[in-house]
Design a protein around this motif. Sequence first.
Motif, short mmCIF file in Angstrom:
data_model
loop_
_atom_site.label_atom_id
_atom_site.label_comp_id
_atom_site.label_asym_id
_atom_site.label_seq_id
_atom_site.Cartn_x
_atom_site.Cartn_y
_atom_site.Cartn_z
N CYS A 137 -4.36 7.24 -1.68
CA CYS A 137 -4.00 5.92 -1.19
C CYS A 137 -4.09 4.93 -2.36
O CYS A 137 -5.04 5.00 -3.16
CB CYS A 137 -4.96 5.53 -0.08
N ASN A 138 -3.13 4.05 -2.46
CA ASN A 138 -3.09 3.06 -3.54
C ASN A 138 -2.78 1.70 -2.95
O ASN A 138 -1.84 1.56 -2.18
CB ASN A 138 -2.02 3.48 -4.55
N ILE B 52 0.86 -1.18 0.00
CA ILE B 52 0.00 0.00 0.00
C ILE B 52 0.89 1.23 0.00
O ILE B 52 1.90 1.29 0.71
CB ILE B 52 -0.95 0.02 1.20
N GLY B 53 0.51 2.19 -0.80
CA GLY B 53 1.32 3.39 -0.90
C GLY B 53 0.48 4.65 -0.80
O GLY B 53 -0.72 4.64 -1.06
N TRP B 54 1.14 5.70 -0.39
CA TRP B 54 0.56 7.05 -0.44
C TRP B 54 1.27 7.80 -1.57
O TRP B 54 2.49 7.85 -1.62
CB TRP B 54 0.77 7.79 0.88
N HIS B 55 0.47 8.37 -2.45
CA HIS B 55 0.97 9.17 -3.54
C HIS B 55 0.41 10.58 -3.38
O HIS B 55 -0.58 10.78 -2.68
CB HIS B 55 0.52 8.61 -4.89
N ARG B 56 1.02 11.53 -4.06
CA ARG B 56 0.47 12.88 -4.04
C ARG B 56 0.63 13.52 -5.40
O ARG B 56 1.52 13.18 -6.17
CB ARG B 56 1.14 13.74 -2.97
N SER C 259 5.53 3.95 0.91
CA SER C 259 4.86 2.67 0.70
C SER C 259 5.21 1.74 1.86
O SER C 259 6.22 1.94 2.56
CB SER C 259 5.27 2.05 -0.63
N ILE C 260 4.37 0.72 2.02
CA ILE C 260 4.54 -0.21 3.12
C ILE C 260 4.16 -1.60 2.65
O ILE C 260 3.20 -1.79 1.90
CB ILE C 260 3.71 0.24 4.35
#
Length: 117
Positions: A96-97, A34-38, A50-51
């Motif tokens: 969130c991805n 899971i990742g956070w993008h902006r 990402s994690i």
Amino acid sequence: QVQLVESGGGLVQAGGSLRLSCAASGITIGINVIGWHRQAPGKQRELVASISSSGGITSYADSVRGRFTISRDNAKNMVYLQMNSLKPEDTAVYYCNAVKLNGRDYWGQGTQVTVPS
């Protein structure tokens, strides 16, 4: 299908903090990274953090390393992004991805973070 809903965005002064949350629902079995993008106005979307599925492996963009922390609670199907020492250049819509083991990926609708200069 997986549904992702982000929350926690807002307006914060430079130097402040925000905690973004991403709630996953639907068929969450098999979610891997899971990742956070902006995405800032006029710029391409970029990966911020990402994690891994277990939470044991995290990675960060150079621009946020040391200031942002990503975490996940698999029991609650939640992922968080703790953002400290915010800067005007952190202003963006944060997404969130989730990527499943079969390669399919899912996106949330995004949450706006604004840090005035």
